[in-house]
Enzyme design. Structure first.
Site, short mmCIF file in Angstrom:
data_model
loop_
_atom_site.label_atom_id
_atom_site.label_comp_id
_atom_site.label_asym_id
_atom_site.label_seq_id
_atom_site.Cartn_x
_atom_site.Cartn_y
_atom_site.Cartn_z
N GLN A 21 4.68 9.19 7.26
CA GLN A 21 3.76 10.06 6.52
C GLN A 21 4.19 11.52 6.65
OE1 GLN A 21 -0.17 9.16 7.95
NE2 GLN A 21 -0.22 7.16 6.93
N LYS A 27 0.83 -1.21 0.00
CA LYS A 27 0.00 0.00 0.00
C LYS A 27 0.87 1.26 0.00
CE LYS A 27 -2.91 0.66 3.59
NZ LYS A 27 -2.78 1.95 4.30
N SER A 28 1.89 1.29 0.85
CA SER A 28 2.74 2.49 0.94
C SER A 28 3.43 2.76 -0.40
CB SER A 28 3.80 2.30 2.02
OG SER A 28 3.20 2.18 3.28
N GLY A 56 -5.30 7.60 5.26
CA GLY A 56 -4.42 8.56 5.93
C GLY A 56 -3.18 8.86 5.10
N ARG A 112 -6.23 1.88 18.01
CA ARG A 112 -5.99 0.43 17.91
C ARG A 112 -5.63 -0.21 19.24
NH1 ARG A 112 -3.12 0.27 11.89
NH2 ARG A 112 -5.10 0.28 10.78
N ASP A 142 1.99 -1.08 11.78
CA ASP A 142 0.66 -1.56 11.37
C ASP A 142 0.42 -3.02 11.76
OD1 ASP A 142 0.04 0.89 10.30
OD2 ASP A 142 0.74 0.37 8.29
C1 S3P Z 1 2.49 4.78 6.23
C2 S3P Z 1 3.03 5.12 7.42
C3 S3P Z 1 2.49 4.69 8.73
C4 S3P Z 1 1.49 3.55 8.59
C5 S3P Z 1 0.55 3.74 7.44
C6 S3P Z 1 1.33 3.88 6.14
C7 S3P Z 1 3.10 5.29 5.00
O1 S3P Z 1 1.84 5.79 9.32
O2 S3P Z 1 0.76 3.38 9.78
O3 S3P Z 1 -0.33 2.64 7.32
O4 S3P Z 1 2.80 4.75 3.90
O5 S3P Z 1 3.89 6.23 5.08
P1 S3P Z 1 2.71 6.87 10.16
O6 S3P Z 1 3.73 7.40 9.26
O7 S3P Z 1 1.76 7.93 10.60
O8 S3P Z 1 3.25 6.07 11.32
#
Ligand code: S3P
Length: 445
Positions: free
Chosen positions: A172, A24-25, A97, A354, A323
């Site tokens: 993120q 996903k990332s 998010g 969570r 996650d």
């Molecule tokens: C992600 C970073 C994580 C993770 C999210 C995906 C990303 O969040 O929990 O599912 O793709 O950069 P945080 O950066 O807020 O920890």
């Protein structure tokens, strides 16, 4: 759409081999960087989940040409750094998010106005963590109280490059600042105390950006580059998502007699904390056929049912498995003794709280759990486990974790809703069924 409850029943041994959908990332970032490149990027193995499709929609609204061909490949013709167009309607990120926070980074250094909206879960989540640095780069923002969605951003005419030390360990936030820096004249630097997932940095290098990462002896990382550079299009392959693989892996470990292989899993060291943790708990887990694909280490993860024991998971592990704590808590429920997870306060601001959601669901199903602001301790079952319905609070990983729990419990476990699973792992139930899992719609009879 009405909620769709699902019940997971104790399973006989799980057996088989599967390939989980793309990471996903990596998928979000592939669409975004392709949008900022000049020319034609192809993406193979893109995760076609609701979250990623929301990002594809946002990139189209910002001017990129994004299409999928029948061979499953995605094609993006980018607008170039500085070339984003003003969207005509609000950008709807649904539950995502990563989609919204990274896109806000893109918008912050383009002189356009855009509104971001999302579902009930996303509208509760804090956006201030990205808005603070983006404001200091020159973006102006009108957001709902507490810096929550919906919000409208006006990007800077000429963004100010900044040096930013992350106050929260978040990939993120790091990525939002780096993406904003792409269209800022001068050097943008992000400093992180402990390494979080580094897909943005790796992919920027792949798109031809000279970017420098320095790591000191304590693991502190400093990432910097000079903005207003041109990104060159590329051909990308997205590996299998380790966060999705985690569900089949834990199921294979806790359902007696199981033997499960998940192939082509991304093994970037900023993502493999769960595998280290499970090994420490005594799991029979082996990485086979390790290789490099598209600049990332990938491999096949092979597990056999194991007797797990409780351990303490240190705070330093959190960024590399943030996650995976929900499904680790399920593994802990079947381990001997207590598993203590420390430094996991960030879990409170995910798609749901969570820590609270796992504690409530596990307790309802007969497992002893203690929590504090930033920690959780789960003691492996001492009596019968299962038998209850769990509220998922619009959180895909809570839903999948408890469906895994039901497979190893003494009584069935029901989750109140499974609609959100499609945000990250379309095909989850069918894949688990292919290993021998049994799910039935609705509450247990
Ligand atoms: C992600 C970073 C994580 C993770 C999210 C995906 C990303 O969040 O929990 O599912 O793709 O950069 P945080 O950066 O807020 O920890």
């Amino acid at each position: 759409m009405a909620p769709t409850p699902l019940t997971s029943s104790p399973a006989a041994a799980l057996n088989g081999r599967l390939r989980v959908p793309g990471d996903k990332s990596v998928s979000h970032r592939a669409l975004m960087l392709a949008t900022l490149a000049v020319g034609h990027t192809t993406i193979e193995g893109l995760l076609e989940s609701e979250d990623v499709m929301a990002t594809a929609g946002a990139m189209r609204a910002l001017g990129a040409h994004v299409v999928r061909t029948d061979d499953g490949r995605w094609h993006v013709d980018g607008v170039g750094v500085g070339g984003l167009l003003e969207p005509e309607t609000a950008l709807d990120f649904g539950n995502a998010g990563t989609g919204v926070r990274l896109t806000l980074g893109l918008l912050a250094s383009h002189p356009i106005v855009a509104t971001a909206i999302g579902d009930a879960s996303l509208s509760r989540r804090p956006m201030g963590r990205v808005l603070d640095p983006l404001r200091s780069m020159g973006a102006t923002v009108l957001a709902r109280s507490g810096d929550r969605l919906p919000l409208t951003m006006r990007g800077a005419e000429t963004a100010v490059p900044i040096t930013y030390e992350l106050p929260v360990p978040s990939a993120q936030v790091k990525s939002a600042v780096l993406l904003a820096g792409l269209n800022a004249p001068g050097t943008t630097t992000v400093i992180e105390a402990s390494p979080s997932r580094d897909h943005t940095e790796r992919m920027l290098a792949g798109f031809g950006l000279p970017i420098k990462t320095e790591t000191d002896a304590s693991g502190r990382r400093q990432i910097s580059f000079t903005g207003r550079a041109e990104l060159e299009p590329m051909d990308l392959v997205v590996p299998g998502d380790p966060s999705s693989a985690a569900f089949a892996i834990v199921a294979g470990l806790i359902v007696p007699g199981s033997d499960v292989m998940v192939s082509d899993v991304l093994l970037n060291p900023t993502r493999t904390g769960l595998f280290d943790t499970l090994s420490e708990m005594g799991a029979d887990i082996a990485i086979e056929n390790e290789r490099i694909s598209g600049g990332e280490r990938i491999g096949d993860v092979h597990v056999r049912a194991s007797r797990l024991k409780g351990i303490t998971v240190p705070p330093s592990r959190a960024p590399s498995m943030i996650d995976e704590y929900p499904v680790l808590a399920v593994a802990a429920a079947f381990a001997e003794g207590t598993t203590r997870m420390e430094g996991v306060g960030e879990l409170r601001v995910k798609e749901a709280d969570r820590l609270e959601a796992m504690a409530t669901g596990l307790r309802a199903n007969g497992i002893a759990v203690e929590t504090g602001d930033t920690w959780m301790a789960v003691t492996g079952r001492t009596g019968l486990a299962g038998g209850a319905t769990v509220p998922t609070h619009l959180d895909h990983r809570i839903a999948m974790s408890f469906l895994v729990m039901g497979l190893a419990a003494d009584e069935p476990v029901t989750v109140d809703d499974t609609r959100m699973i499609a945000t990250s792992f379309p095909g989850f139930t069918a894949m688990m069924e292919s290993l021998g899992a049994a799910f039935t719609a609705g509450e247990a009879a």
